[in-house]
Design an enzyme around this catalytic site. Structure first.
Site, mmCIF file in Angstrom:
data_model
loop_
_atom_site.group_PDB
_atom_site.id
_atom_site.type_symbol
_atom_site.label_atom_id
_atom_site.label_comp_id
_atom_site.label_asym_id
_atom_site.label_seq_id
_atom_site.Cartn_x
_atom_site.Cartn_y
_atom_site.Cartn_z
ATOM 1 N N LYS A 1 9.950 -12.976 8.297
ATOM 2 C CA LYS A 1 10.325 -11.900 7.372
ATOM 3 C C LYS A 1 11.029 -10.757 8.104
ATOM 4 O O LYS A 1 10.488 -10.183 9.046
ATOM 5 C CB LYS A 1 9.085 -11.374 6.643
ATOM 6 C CG LYS A 1 9.454 -10.411 5.527
ATOM 7 C CD LYS A 1 8.246 -9.931 4.764
ATOM 8 C CE LYS A 1 8.660 -8.825 3.799
ATOM 9 N NZ LYS A 1 7.533 -8.257 3.089
ATOM 10 N N ARG B 1 6.515 -1.882 -7.573
ATOM 11 C CA ARG B 1 7.139 -0.557 -7.398
ATOM 12 C C ARG B 1 8.311 -0.412 -8.353
ATOM 13 O O ARG B 1 8.211 -0.743 -9.502
ATOM 14 C CB ARG B 1 7.579 -0.391 -5.940
ATOM 15 C CG ARG B 1 6.438 -0.193 -4.992
ATOM 16 C CD ARG B 1 6.870 -0.387 -3.566
ATOM 17 N NE ARG B 1 7.211 -1.781 -3.334
ATOM 18 C CZ ARG B 1 7.462 -2.308 -2.140
ATOM 19 N NH1 ARG B 1 7.432 -1.561 -1.071
ATOM 20 N NH2 ARG B 1 7.753 -3.590 -2.022
ATOM 21 N N SER C 1 6.716 -0.590 3.750
ATOM 22 C CA SER C 1 6.459 -0.724 5.190
ATOM 23 C C SER C 1 7.746 -0.532 5.972
ATOM 24 O O SER C 1 7.751 0.095 7.038
ATOM 25 C CB SER C 1 5.877 -2.106 5.502
ATOM 26 O OG SER C 1 4.656 -2.281 4.836
ATOM 27 N N HIS D 1 0.033 0.336 -0.463
ATOM 28 C CA HIS D 1 -0.778 -0.892 -0.454
ATOM 29 C C HIS D 1 -2.253 -0.549 -0.718
ATOM 30 O O HIS D 1 -2.921 -1.200 -1.519
ATOM 31 C CB HIS D 1 -0.738 -1.577 0.926
ATOM 32 C CG HIS D 1 0.560 -2.232 1.292
ATOM 33 N ND1 HIS D 1 1.191 -1.993 2.477
ATOM 34 C CD2 HIS D 1 1.317 -3.153 0.646
ATOM 35 C CE1 HIS D 1 2.280 -2.738 2.556
ATOM 36 N NE2 HIS D 1 2.398 -3.441 1.463
HETATM 37 P P1 ADP Z 1 6.683 -4.809 1.608
HETATM 38 O O1 ADP Z 1 7.212 -5.257 0.273
HETATM 39 O O2 ADP Z 1 6.590 -3.309 1.774
HETATM 40 O O3 ADP Z 1 7.302 -5.500 2.806
HETATM 41 P P2 ADP Z 1 4.362 -6.508 1.526
HETATM 42 O O4 ADP Z 1 5.094 -7.783 1.621
HETATM 43 O O5 ADP Z 1 3.274 -6.289 2.498
HETATM 44 O O6 ADP Z 1 5.209 -5.192 1.663
HETATM 45 O O7 ADP Z 1 3.879 -6.258 0.039
HETATM 46 C C1 ADP Z 1 2.730 -6.798 -0.483
HETATM 47 C C2 ADP Z 1 2.557 -6.327 -1.900
HETATM 48 O O8 ADP Z 1 2.346 -4.923 -1.920
HETATM 49 C C3 ADP Z 1 3.748 -6.579 -2.821
HETATM 50 O O9 ADP Z 1 3.228 -6.969 -4.079
HETATM 51 C C4 ADP Z 1 4.404 -5.242 -2.925
HETATM 52 O O10 ADP Z 1 5.104 -5.082 -4.152
HETATM 53 C C5 ADP Z 1 3.194 -4.322 -2.866
HETATM 54 N N1 ADP Z 1 3.530 -2.990 -2.413
HETATM 55 C C6 ADP Z 1 4.169 -2.651 -1.285
HETATM 56 N N2 ADP Z 1 4.323 -1.319 -1.193
HETATM 57 C C7 ADP Z 1 3.753 -0.786 -2.322
HETATM 58 C C8 ADP Z 1 3.623 0.542 -2.845
HETATM 59 N N3 ADP Z 1 4.121 1.593 -2.205
HETATM 60 N N4 ADP Z 1 2.961 0.695 -4.010
HETATM 61 C C9 ADP Z 1 2.503 -0.378 -4.671
HETATM 62 N N5 ADP Z 1 2.612 -1.644 -4.251
HETATM 63 C C10 ADP Z 1 3.239 -1.862 -3.098
#
Ligand code: ADP
Length: 162
Positions: A41, A92, A130, A17
């Site tokens: 979620k 990703r 996460s 992130h």
């Molecule tokens: P997750 O998908 O891990 O539950 P979030 O809902 O917080 O996380 O994701 C928010 C944004 O961050 C999404 O666009 C997701 O694709 C992106 N994201 C999550 N992990 C990564 C990563 N390792 N590298 C790049 N982008 C990421």
């Protein structure tokens, strides 16, 4: 003034992130990281909204054009409220693609003035999420390097230090 929002649940923020936030902040005048309440979620977030916001704030103190706010509305409404014209998402592996494509299409349908833009994850963080971080921490593995240091410390406190 180019202002964007970078939304997510951030439960908790990972190095993946943070990489996206840093790269987006370099492209825009202002970036607002939106931490979604996301009460439903995956059975509910591990960390409360205040902790999740504080973790992102703690990880972005070196970025002067980044601010962090919680939100619990439609993403396009949050973007509008923050006067942002872009939604920045990290992408990703292929598994992200279909879901993100659907959300981008629906958000465009809701408000075509807000552009969704994707930044590719770097190979090192391509498989970092996460949920994987929480799984590792829950079983006593080390998450150092996968999350900012203060988040690793919070995970160790939550699940018991190794
Ligand atoms: P997750 O998908 O891990 O539950 P979030 O809902 O917080 O996380 O994701 C928010 C944004 O961050 C999404 O666009 C997701 O694709 C992106 N994201 C999550 N992990 C990564 C990563 N390792 N590298 C790049 N982008 C990421």
């Amino acid at each position: 003034m180019k202002r964007g929002v970078c939304p997510g649940t951030f439960d908790p923020i990972t190095s993946g992130h943070l990489d996206i936030i840093e790269r987006a902040a370099g492209l825009l005048d202002e970036l607002i990281v939106g931490v979604a309440l996301s009460p439903d979620k995956g059975g509910g977030p591990l960390f409360g909204i205040e902790d999740r916001v504080a973790f992102v704030e703690g990880a972005t103190t070196h970025l002067s054009n980044v601010s962090v706010r919680p939100f619990d509305t439609l993403l396009v409404d949050f973007a509008e409220r923050e006067s942002a014209t872009a939604i920045i998402k990290g992408l990703r592996a292929m598994t992200d693609f279909e879901r993100e494509f659907q959300m981008a299409a629906l958000n465009w349908r809701l408000d075509s003035k807000v552009e969704t833009m994707f930044i590719m994850a770097i190979p090192e963080y391509m498989y970092l999420s996460s949920s994987a971080v929480k799984e590792i921490a829950r079983h006593g593995g080390s998450v150092r390097g996968l999350v900012p240091q203060h988040v690793a410390a919070a995970l160790e406190r939550t699940f018991g230090a190794r």
